[in-house]
Motif scaffolding. Structure first.
Motif, PDB file in Angstrom:
ATOM      1  N   GLY A  50       0.799  -1.215   0.000  1.00  9.30           N
ATOM      2  CA  GLY A  50       0.000   0.000   0.000  1.00  9.30           C
ATOM      3  C   GLY A  50       0.834   1.268   0.000  1.00  9.30           C
ATOM      4  N   ILE A  51       1.945   1.270   0.721  1.00  6.00           N
ATOM      5  CA  ILE A  51       2.812   2.457   0.743  1.00  6.00           C
ATOM      6  C   ILE A  51       3.359   2.723  -0.650  1.00  6.00           C
ATOM      7  CG2 ILE A  51       5.062   3.325   1.552  1.00  6.00           C
ATOM      8  CD1 ILE A  51       2.979   3.703   3.639  1.00  6.00           C
ATOM      9  N   ASP A  52       3.733   1.679  -1.362  1.00  2.51           N
ATOM     10  CA  ASP A  52       4.234   1.808  -2.723  1.00  2.51           C
ATOM     11  C   ASP A  52       3.179   2.478  -3.616  1.00  2.51           C
ATOM     12  OD1 ASP A  52       5.897   1.470  -4.950  1.00  2.51           O
ATOM     13  OD2 ASP A  52       5.346  -0.631  -5.244  1.00  2.51           O
ATOM     14  N   ALA A  53       1.943   2.028  -3.514  1.00  2.58           N
ATOM     15  CA  ALA A  53       0.858   2.612  -4.312  1.00  2.58           C
ATOM     16  C   ALA A  53       0.597   4.062  -3.915  1.00  2.58           C
ATOM     17  CB  ALA A  53      -0.418   1.778  -4.137  1.00  2.58           C
ATOM     18  N   ALA A  54       0.554   4.331  -2.611  1.00  5.65           N
ATOM     19  CA  ALA A  54       0.305   5.688  -2.127  1.00  5.65           C
ATOM     20  C   ALA A  54       1.417   6.643  -2.552  1.00  5.65           C
ATOM     21  CB  ALA A  54       0.153   5.698  -0.606  1.00  5.65           C
ATOM     22  N   MET A  55       2.669   6.194  -2.459  1.00  2.00           N
ATOM     23  CA  MET A  55       3.782   7.052  -2.845  1.00  2.00           C
ATOM     24  C   MET A  55       3.759   7.357  -4.339  1.00  2.00           C
ATOM     25  SD  MET A  55       5.135   7.952  -0.095  1.00  2.00           S
ATOM     26  CE  MET A  55       6.528   8.823  -0.761  1.00  2.00           C
ATOM     27  N   ASP A  56       3.276   6.416  -5.130  1.00  3.25           N
ATOM     28  CA  ASP A  56       3.147   6.658  -6.564  1.00  3.25           C
ATOM     29  C   ASP A  56       2.156   7.795  -6.827  1.00  3.25           C
ATOM     30  OD1 ASP A  56       3.530   6.243  -9.356  1.00  3.25           O
ATOM     31  OD2 ASP A  56       1.754   4.974  -9.409  1.00  3.25           O
ATOM     32  N   VAL A  57       1.080   7.816  -6.066  1.00  4.13           N
ATOM     33  CA  VAL A  57       0.041   8.837  -6.250  1.00  4.13           C
ATOM     34  C   VAL A  57       0.516  10.208  -5.785  1.00  4.13           C
ATOM     35  CG1 VAL A  57      -2.274   9.545  -5.519  1.00  4.13           C
ATOM     36  CG2 VAL A  57      -1.859   7.188  -6.142  1.00  4.13           C
ATOM     37  N   VAL A  58       1.324  10.275  -4.744  1.00  6.83           N
ATOM     38  CA  VAL A  58       1.760  11.582  -4.219  1.00  6.83           C
ATOM     39  C   VAL A  58       3.183  11.938  -4.627  1.00  6.83           C
ATOM     40  CG1 VAL A  58       0.183  11.581  -2.262  1.00  6.83           C
ATOM     41  CG2 VAL A  58       2.489  10.655  -1.974  1.00  6.83           C
ATOM     42  N   SER A  59       3.778  11.171  -5.549  1.00  5.49           N
ATOM     43  CA  SER A  59       5.145  11.475  -5.954  1.00  5.49           C
ATOM     44  C   SER A  59       5.209  12.835  -6.636  1.00  5.49           C
ATOM     45  CB  SER A  59       5.686  10.388  -6.886  1.00  5.49           C
ATOM     46  OG  SER A  59       4.952  10.390  -8.100  1.00  5.49           O
ATOM     47  N   GLY A  60       6.299  13.498  -6.438  1.00  4.47           N
ATOM     48  CA  GLY A  60       6.470  14.849  -6.957  1.00  4.47           C
ATOM     49  C   GLY A  60       6.455  15.825  -5.806  1.00  4.47           C
ATOM     50  N   LYS A  61       7.247  16.844  -5.902  1.00  7.46           N
ATOM     51  CA  LYS A  61       7.420  17.798  -4.811  1.00  7.46           C
ATOM     52  C   LYS A  61       6.124  18.509  -4.421  1.00  7.46           C
ATOM     53  CE  LYS A  61       9.862  21.993  -3.533  1.00  7.46           C
ATOM     54  NZ  LYS A  61      10.911  22.934  -3.846  1.00  7.46           N
ATOM     55  N   TRP A  62       5.252  18.765  -5.382  1.00  6.06           N
ATOM     56  CA  TRP A  62       4.133  19.668  -5.137  1.00  6.06           C
ATOM     57  C   TRP A  62       2.804  18.993  -4.837  1.00  6.06           C
ATOM     58  CZ3 TRP A  62       5.660  24.342  -4.164  1.00  6.06           C
ATOM     59  CH2 TRP A  62       6.889  24.766  -4.682  1.00  6.06           C
ATOM     60  N   LYS A  63       2.649  17.718  -5.100  1.00  2.71           N
ATOM     61  CA  LYS A  63       1.325  17.089  -4.970  1.00  2.71           C
ATOM     62  C   LYS A  63       0.769  17.153  -3.545  1.00  2.71           C
ATOM     63  CE  LYS A  63       1.497  14.104  -8.971  1.00  2.71           C
ATOM     64  NZ  LYS A  63       1.492  12.724  -9.456  1.00  2.71           N
ATOM     65  N   VAL A  64       1.580  16.828  -2.578  1.00  2.00           N
ATOM     66  CA  VAL A  64       1.104  16.874  -1.194  1.00  2.00           C
ATOM     67  C   VAL A  64       0.762  18.311  -0.801  1.00  2.00           C
ATOM     68  CG1 VAL A  64       1.746  16.454   1.208  1.00  2.00           C
ATOM     69  CG2 VAL A  64       2.319  14.776  -0.537  1.00  2.00           C
ATOM     70  N   LEU A  65       1.547  19.265  -1.287  1.00  2.00           N
ATOM     71  CA  LEU A  65       1.271  20.670  -0.972  1.00  2.00           C
ATOM     72  C   LEU A  65       0.012  21.169  -1.676  1.00  2.00           C
ATOM     73  CD1 LEU A  65       4.932  21.995  -1.059  1.00  2.00           C
ATOM     74  CD2 LEU A  65       3.535  21.436   0.943  1.00  2.00           C
ATOM     75  N   ILE A  66      -0.267  20.663  -2.867  1.00  2.00           N
ATOM     76  CA  ILE A  66      -1.521  20.993  -3.551  1.00  2.00           C
ATOM     77  C   ILE A  66      -2.695  20.435  -2.761  1.00  2.00           C
ATOM     78  CG2 ILE A  66      -2.915  20.570  -5.622  1.00  2.00           C
ATOM     79  CD1 ILE A  66      -0.188  20.519  -7.199  1.00  2.00           C
ATOM     80  N   LEU A  67      -2.569  19.197  -2.296  1.00  2.00           N
ATOM     81  CA  LEU A  67      -3.613  18.598  -1.453  1.00  2.00           C
ATOM     82  C   LEU A  67      -3.866  19.460  -0.220  1.00  2.00           C
ATOM     83  CD1 LEU A  67      -2.641  14.822  -1.472  1.00  2.00           C
ATOM     84  CD2 LEU A  67      -4.788  15.772  -2.311  1.00  2.00           C
ATOM     85  N   TRP A  68      -2.791  19.879   0.434  1.00  2.00           N
ATOM     86  CA  TRP A  68      -2.911  20.695   1.644  1.00  2.00           C
ATOM     87  C   TRP A  68      -3.593  22.025   1.322  1.00  2.00           C
ATOM     88  CZ3 TRP A  68      -0.888  25.467   2.942  1.00  2.00           C
ATOM     89  CH2 TRP A  68      -1.057  25.840   4.264  1.00  2.00           C
ATOM     90  N   GLU A  69      -3.156  22.676   0.250  1.00  2.00           N
ATOM     91  CA  GLU A  69      -3.711  23.984  -0.134  1.00  2.00           C
ATOM     92  C   GLU A  69      -5.208  23.876  -0.422  1.00  2.00           C
ATOM     93  OE1 GLU A  69      -3.582  28.138  -1.215  1.00  2.00           O
ATOM     94  OE2 GLU A  69      -2.174  26.900  -0.082  1.00  2.00           O
ATOM     95  N   LEU A  70      -5.618  22.852  -1.152  1.00  2.00           N
ATOM     96  CA  LEU A  70      -7.038  22.682  -1.461  1.00  2.00           C
ATOM     97  C   LEU A  70      -7.835  22.303  -0.208  1.00  2.00           C
ATOM     98  CD1 LEU A  70      -6.838  20.872  -4.914  1.00  2.00           C
ATOM     99  CD2 LEU A  70      -7.690  23.194  -4.462  1.00  2.00           C
ATOM    100  N   ASN A  71      -7.222  21.546   0.677  1.00  2.00           N
ATOM    101  CA  ASN A  71      -7.904  21.181   1.918  1.00  2.00           C
ATOM    102  C   ASN A  71      -8.096  22.405   2.816  1.00  2.00           C
ATOM    103  OD1 ASN A  71      -8.915  18.866   3.597  1.00  2.00           O
ATOM    104  ND2 ASN A  71      -7.454  19.776   5.024  1.00  2.00           N
ATOM    105  N   GLU A  72      -7.074  23.247   2.892  1.00  2.00           N
ATOM    106  CA  GLU A  72      -7.134  24.436   3.747  1.00  2.00           C
ATOM    107  C   GLU A  72      -8.077  25.506   3.218  1.00  2.00           C
ATOM    108  OE1 GLU A  72      -5.431  25.229   6.810  1.00  2.00           O
ATOM    109  OE2 GLU A  72      -5.360  23.041   6.714  1.00  2.00           O
ATOM    110  N   HIS A  73      -8.146  25.651   1.892  1.00  2.00           N
ATOM    111  CA  HIS A  73      -8.879  26.772   1.305  1.00  2.00           C
ATOM    112  C   HIS A  73     -10.083  26.372   0.468  1.00  2.00           C
ATOM    113  CE1 HIS A  73      -5.798  29.467   2.759  1.00  2.00           C
ATOM    114  NE2 HIS A  73      -4.898  28.641   2.273  1.00  2.00           N
ATOM    115  N   GLY A  74     -10.314  25.088   0.287  1.00  2.00           N
ATOM    116  CA  GLY A  74     -11.455  24.646  -0.505  1.00  2.00           C
ATOM    117  C   GLY A  74     -11.223  24.873  -1.986  1.00  2.00           C
ATOM    118  N   VAL A  75     -12.262  25.251  -2.678  1.00  2.00           N
ATOM    119  CA  VAL A  75     -12.199  25.455  -4.121  1.00  2.00           C
ATOM    120  C   VAL A  75     -11.243  26.599  -4.446  1.00  2.00           C
ATOM    121  CG1 VAL A  75     -13.554  26.060  -6.168  1.00  2.00           C
ATOM    122  CG2 VAL A  75     -14.561  24.605  -4.390  1.00  2.00           C
TER     123      VAL A  75
END
Length: 122
Positions: free
Chosen positions: A13-38
């Motif tokens: 599962g970690i391998d699959a999850a890391m594939d989805v969030v790979s890249g410097k900005w993806k986790v930060l995009i998730l955070w930004e959208l979570n914090e501010h919505g649309v």
């Protein structure tokens, strides 16, 4: 964590999850959208200092393909496009919360170690 056999191209599962969030900005995009919505593209870019337009576009497309981000296009002049998290994006963000808490607790130590190892100074 592992079921003992491969599931598609992934070992666990970690391998699959890391594939989805790979890249410097993806986790930060998730955070930004979570914090501010649309958010519109320009709002996302302002919220993520240092991201290039090309990289943000690429990551948003990949995240849309992975079912993490919803892209809503409004047929108006000028064109309006908004991004938001899907249920999968929200659940991934929730899973990442403990990783963020871990980093927050250790941010001073991690930063000090980076400076000591690299000699980096701000």
């Amino acid at each position: 964590m592992s079921t003992g056999s491969r599931c598609g191209p992934y070992f666990c599962g970690i391998d699959a999850a890391m594939d989805v969030v790979s890249g410097k900005w993806k986790v930060l995009i998730l955070w930004e959208l979570n914090e501010h919505g649309v958010r519109r593209f320009a709002e996302l870019r302002r919220g993520l200092p240092g991201v290039s337009e090309k990289m943000l576009t690429q990551h948003l497309r990949e995240m849309e393909e992975d079912g993490l981000v919803h892209r809503e296009v409004y047929r108006e002049v000028p064109p309006k496009v908004e991004y938001s998290l899907t249920e999968h994006g929200l659940s991934l963000n929730a899973a990442l919360a403990s990783l963020g808490a871990w980093g927050t607790e250790r941010i001073g130590r991690i930063g000090a170690e980076k400076v000591a190892v690299s000699g980096w100074r701000s």
